[in-house]
Motif scaffolding. Sequence first.
Motif, PDB file in Angstrom:
ATOM      1  N   ASN A 160       3.810  -1.672  -5.694  1.00  0.00           N
ATOM      2  CA  ASN A 160       2.817  -2.693  -6.048  1.00  0.00           C
ATOM      3  C   ASN A 160       3.403  -3.561  -7.148  1.00  0.00           C
ATOM      4  O   ASN A 160       4.500  -3.330  -7.640  1.00  0.00           O
ATOM      5  CB  ASN A 160       1.479  -2.063  -6.438  1.00  0.00           C
ATOM      6  N   GLU A 188      -5.265  -1.735  -5.149  1.00  0.00           N
ATOM      7  CA  GLU A 188      -3.839  -2.030  -5.208  1.00  0.00           C
ATOM      8  C   GLU A 188      -3.329  -2.700  -3.943  1.00  0.00           C
ATOM      9  O   GLU A 188      -3.803  -2.423  -2.850  1.00  0.00           O
ATOM     10  CB  GLU A 188      -3.046  -0.742  -5.460  1.00  0.00           C
ATOM     11  N   PHE A 215       0.087  -2.929  -1.987  1.00  0.00           N
ATOM     12  CA  PHE A 215       1.451  -2.407  -1.882  1.00  0.00           C
ATOM     13  C   PHE A 215       2.261  -3.331  -0.979  1.00  0.00           C
ATOM     14  O   PHE A 215       1.823  -3.669   0.118  1.00  0.00           O
ATOM     15  CB  PHE A 215       1.454  -0.989  -1.319  1.00  0.00           C
TER      16      PHE A 215
END
Lengths: 104, 104
Positions: free
Chosen positions: B40, B75, B77
């Motif tokens: 990330n 998040e 990624f």
Amino acid sequence: MKTLTLPSISEMDLTAVCAALGDPVRMKIVQCLARSGEKNCSGFEVEHISKSTLSHHIKILRESGLIQPRFQGKEHFYSLRKEDLDRRFPGMVEMLLNEPASKE
Amino acid sequence: MKTLTLPSISEMDLTAVCAALGDPVRMKIVQCLARSGEKNCSGFEVEHISKSTLSHHIKILRESGLIQPRFQGKEHFYSLRKEDLDRRFPGMVEMLLNEPASKE
DNA sequence: TCTATTGTTTGATATTTTTCGAACTGAAAA
DNA sequence: TTTTCAGTTCGAAAAATATCAAACAATAGA
């Protein structure tokens, strides 16, 4: 006397080479040279561009290490530094040749 | 709902990919992902850069086809589209891996 | 629900790049 | 020597890009 700077193989920088190839006019010039060898400015298949602009692009290509000049009389012949590029960035030239010529 | 545009393999443009790789920050991100898989934003090894600037670079990398996101909770990624790139531009990813990580 | 976290978008500014015409350079031809 | 030709350099303008802070969005956790 003509002194011009060509980067040595180890001085070639991948980011700079990619930046040089990241312009459509320059990509066209490089693909043209990769396919058909040595050419002078009038042989590059780019249109609608002034000679000063073309000269600017050539300088960027030369300083990144992609092309090299050969002076003969009043003409400047340019060619891809194929062997040097093959050594420094294996696969790059083949990748350029595999790609159909970009539209200006 | 999150709709984001990823170019298909045939839509990938070599000049646009080179332009994306022609920035030192983006080159660093791509090499980081090529070496260590999914990350990330906080995992990219770039410093002294605001999160909005980083987001901007990520967008350019995504739109050129170099990277793809995966959303998990809050998040995002990112990973290199290695298989797609291998198919579209054989040799490119290996070339990036052969190159020592550029300095920012 | 409120707050913190992760990241994007917006708007603005600074920097870089692209582009051109004009002036210049070096070499060949007239 | 003068002119022409091939190309570079200079200076300026236009266009694109990089950058940041602030505002926003979505999710997770308290």
